[in-house]
Design a protein around this motif. Structure first.
Motif, mmCIF file in Angstrom:
data_model
loop_
_atom_site.group_PDB
_atom_site.id
_atom_site.type_symbol
_atom_site.label_atom_id
_atom_site.label_comp_id
_atom_site.label_asym_id
_atom_site.label_seq_id
_atom_site.Cartn_x
_atom_site.Cartn_y
_atom_site.Cartn_z
ATOM 1 N N LEU A 159 1.890 -8.003 -52.527
ATOM 2 C CA LEU A 159 0.754 -8.602 -51.834
ATOM 3 C C LEU A 159 -0.504 -7.761 -52.045
ATOM 4 O O LEU A 159 -0.479 -6.532 -51.932
ATOM 5 C CB LEU A 159 1.047 -8.729 -50.331
ATOM 6 C CG LEU A 159 2.322 -9.503 -49.956
ATOM 7 C CD1 LEU A 159 2.407 -9.664 -48.451
ATOM 8 C CD2 LEU A 159 2.352 -10.864 -50.639
ATOM 9 N N ALA A 160 -1.608 -8.456 -52.341
ATOM 10 C CA ALA A 160 -2.857 -7.756 -52.657
ATOM 11 C C ALA A 160 -3.842 -7.844 -51.496
ATOM 12 O O ALA A 160 -3.940 -8.864 -50.818
ATOM 13 C CB ALA A 160 -3.491 -8.348 -53.912
ATOM 14 N N TYR A 161 -4.572 -6.765 -51.296
ATOM 15 C CA TYR A 161 -5.668 -6.758 -50.330
ATOM 16 C C TYR A 161 -6.937 -6.288 -51.026
ATOM 17 O O TYR A 161 -6.892 -5.593 -52.049
ATOM 18 C CB TYR A 161 -5.352 -5.858 -49.132
ATOM 19 C CG TYR A 161 -5.414 -4.375 -49.426
ATOM 20 C CD1 TYR A 161 -6.585 -3.645 -49.231
ATOM 21 C CD2 TYR A 161 -4.295 -3.682 -49.895
ATOM 22 C CE1 TYR A 161 -6.643 -2.287 -49.494
ATOM 23 C CE2 TYR A 161 -4.339 -2.333 -50.164
ATOM 24 C CZ TYR A 161 -5.514 -1.626 -49.959
ATOM 25 O OH TYR A 161 -5.574 -0.283 -50.238
ATOM 26 N N ALA A 195 -18.600 -8.766 -51.719
ATOM 27 C CA ALA A 195 -17.765 -9.294 -52.804
ATOM 28 C C ALA A 195 -16.304 -9.405 -52.365
ATOM 29 O O ALA A 195 -15.597 -10.359 -52.731
ATOM 30 C CB ALA A 195 -17.883 -8.398 -54.036
ATOM 31 N N ALA A 196 -15.836 -8.438 -51.562
ATOM 32 C CA ALA A 196 -14.467 -8.507 -51.058
ATOM 33 C C ALA A 196 -14.294 -9.703 -50.133
ATOM 34 O O ALA A 196 -13.251 -10.363 -50.135
ATOM 35 C CB ALA A 196 -14.117 -7.202 -50.332
ATOM 36 N N GLU A 197 -15.335 -9.977 -49.342
ATOM 37 C CA GLU A 197 -15.303 -11.132 -48.450
ATOM 38 C C GLU A 197 -15.215 -12.434 -49.248
ATOM 39 O O GLU A 197 -14.463 -13.349 -48.904
ATOM 40 C CB GLU A 197 -16.561 -11.127 -47.582
ATOM 41 C CG GLU A 197 -16.483 -11.988 -46.357
ATOM 42 C CD GLU A 197 -17.669 -11.723 -45.458
ATOM 43 O OE1 GLU A 197 -18.762 -12.262 -45.747
ATOM 44 O OE2 GLU A 197 -17.511 -10.976 -44.473
ATOM 45 N N VAL A 198 -15.977 -12.505 -50.328
ATOM 46 C CA VAL A 198 -15.899 -13.671 -51.213
ATOM 47 C C VAL A 198 -14.497 -13.775 -51.805
ATOM 48 O O VAL A 198 -13.935 -14.873 -51.929
ATOM 49 C CB VAL A 198 -16.955 -13.578 -52.338
ATOM 50 C CG1 VAL A 198 -16.736 -14.667 -53.385
ATOM 51 C CG2 VAL A 198 -18.361 -13.678 -51.759
ATOM 52 N N GLY A 199 -13.915 -12.620 -52.123
ATOM 53 C CA GLY A 199 -12.582 -12.605 -52.718
ATOM 54 C C GLY A 199 -11.516 -13.181 -51.816
ATOM 55 O O GLY A 199 -10.643 -13.937 -52.275
ATOM 56 N N ILE A 200 -11.581 -12.885 -50.535
ATOM 57 C CA ILE A 200 -10.553 -13.436 -49.635
ATOM 58 C C ILE A 200 -10.814 -14.911 -49.360
ATOM 59 O O ILE A 200 -9.880 -15.702 -49.240
ATOM 60 C CB ILE A 200 -10.461 -12.625 -48.326
ATOM 61 C CG1 ILE A 200 -9.194 -13.034 -47.578
ATOM 62 C CG2 ILE A 200 -11.690 -12.774 -47.456
ATOM 63 C CD1 ILE A 200 -8.825 -12.131 -46.432
ATOM 64 N N VAL A 205 -7.298 -12.432 -52.818
ATOM 65 C CA VAL A 205 -6.518 -11.416 -52.111
ATOM 66 C C VAL A 205 -6.070 -12.008 -50.774
ATOM 67 O O VAL A 205 -6.634 -13.002 -50.304
ATOM 68 C CB VAL A 205 -7.327 -10.125 -51.888
ATOM 69 C CG1 VAL A 205 -7.601 -9.414 -53.198
ATOM 70 C CG2 VAL A 205 -8.638 -10.409 -51.145
ATOM 71 N N LEU A 206 -5.093 -11.367 -50.155
ATOM 72 C CA LEU A 206 -4.504 -11.937 -48.943
ATOM 73 C C LEU A 206 -5.095 -11.382 -47.651
ATOM 74 O O LEU A 206 -5.027 -12.043 -46.616
ATOM 75 C CB LEU A 206 -2.996 -11.693 -48.942
ATOM 76 C CG LEU A 206 -2.215 -12.323 -50.094
ATOM 77 C CD1 LEU A 206 -0.727 -12.147 -49.881
ATOM 78 C CD2 LEU A 206 -2.557 -13.806 -50.236
ATOM 79 N N ALA A 207 -5.635 -10.187 -47.696
ATOM 80 C CA ALA A 207 -6.157 -9.569 -46.483
ATOM 81 C C ALA A 207 -7.300 -8.628 -46.829
ATOM 82 O O ALA A 207 -7.372 -8.092 -47.940
ATOM 83 C CB ALA A 207 -5.058 -8.815 -45.735
#
Length: 327
Positions: A159-161, A195-200, A205-207
């Motif tokens: 699982l990716a975060y 960018a991380a927020e866009v990613g989830i 990503v899962l979290a």
């Protein structure tokens, strides 16, 4: 007789120093004060520095001028303040990483956060929000920290975060949770928290341990909040437990913004600045603006120094256990 004369000379010298220091404090500041910010204009540290600077200018009768020296996770500005004259005319506004993380992550750091600075106070503290995407089939049924941990244990290392970058606070928060829960996750570093927020949201990503920008998305149902990283619940999300409440006592990681002076700055000046910064946080107009950046939080200089020492030690242990290297 000579001993008496020497003693009288020492006493006279101490009295003169006390009078000089008192006079310095009484007329301080007599010229503009520079607030060094190690990040670009418009970011949280810059915004807080300008809010406090405006209030100090009005109360103390001299301009408190923000100077942005962005780069190296705040190290350029911090080094400049550490090397500045300790006369009360150069102040540092910075985030927690500049003080608690850089010493551990960067071998070429040229200042010692716990030696070179006199702590004034924090001003705002912003917890991170552990979120998942309810529209992602893989996390549709993940409604608590326990659910996330169970999913990770069911698929070790699969699982990716996401985080805003290698070695940033969101990265360390997830690594600390992983260490406490005994799980293994895949880290996907993005170029910044946005960018991380866009990613989830894009289900890459899962979290994510998201900054407070996640709150509107949580309230709109776009993200599901599992927990907050601070020791206390977030007023904006009162029903969301802390990670500690979710089963991991002692978990407490927050992004904070605070102020420092060069170490040898005279005590009366430090006392003046601490008093006026604390007063600024209680001004209704300033308090409202600061509240947009996080939870308004002030500390005594001693408590601030103790907080820094504790966080520096704890984060260094996380970095070492996860073998995290700065990019």
């Amino acid at each position: 007789m000579q001993r008496t004369a020497r003693l009288l000379a020492v006493i006279a010298g101490l009295c003169a120093l006390a009078l000089t220091t008192e006079a310095l404090a009484q007329k301080y500041p007599s010229r503009p004060v520079k607030i060094m910010v190690g990040f670009s204009a418009g970011g949280p540290v810059d915004v807080v520095a300008r809010i406090i600077g405006d209030r100090l200018s009005n109360k103390l009768g001299q301009p408190f001028v923000v100077e942005n020296r962005a780069g190296a996770n705040g190290m350029i500005a911090a080094e400049g303040v550490a090397r500045a004259d300790a006369d009360g005319y150069t102040m540092l506004a910075c985030n927690s990483s500049t003080i608690t993380l850089n010493k551990t992550l960067f071998k070429d750091i040229r200042y010692d956060p716990q030696v070179d600075f006199a702590s004034l106070t924090t001003v705002v503290s912003a917890p991170l929000v552990l979120v998942v995407n309810p529209e992602n089939p893989k996390t549709a049924n993940v409604k608590s920290v326990a659910d996330l941990v169970a999913a990770a244990k069911a698929a070790p290392g699969a699982l990716a975060y996401g985080s805003g970058g290698n070695g940033n606070l969101a990265h360390l928060a997830m690594e600390l949770l992983s260490q406490k829960a005994g799980i293994k996750l895949i880290h996907v570093p993005y170029r910044g928290g946005s960018a991380a927020e866009v990613g989830i949201l894009a289900q890459e990503v899962l979290a994510v341990f998201d900054p407070l920008s996640a709150v509107p998305l949580v309230k709109a149902g776009k993200l599901r909040a599992l927990a907050v990283s601070s020791a206390e619940r977030l007023p904006a999300l009162p029903d969301v437990p802390t990670v500690a409440e979710a089963g991991y006592p002692g978990f407490d990681i927050s992004f904070w913004v605070g102020f420092f002076m060069p170490k040898a700055t005279p005590a009366p000046i430090l006392e003046t600045l601490h008093r006026e910064i604390v007063a600024a946080t209680k001004d209704p107009s300033a308090e409202e603006k600061l509240g947009a950046q996080g939870v308004v939080s002030v500390l005594s200089p001693a408590d601030y120094a103790a907080k820094i020492a504790k966080e520096t030690k704890e984060l260094a242990e996380v970095v070492a256990a996860a073998n995290i290297k700065a990019e």
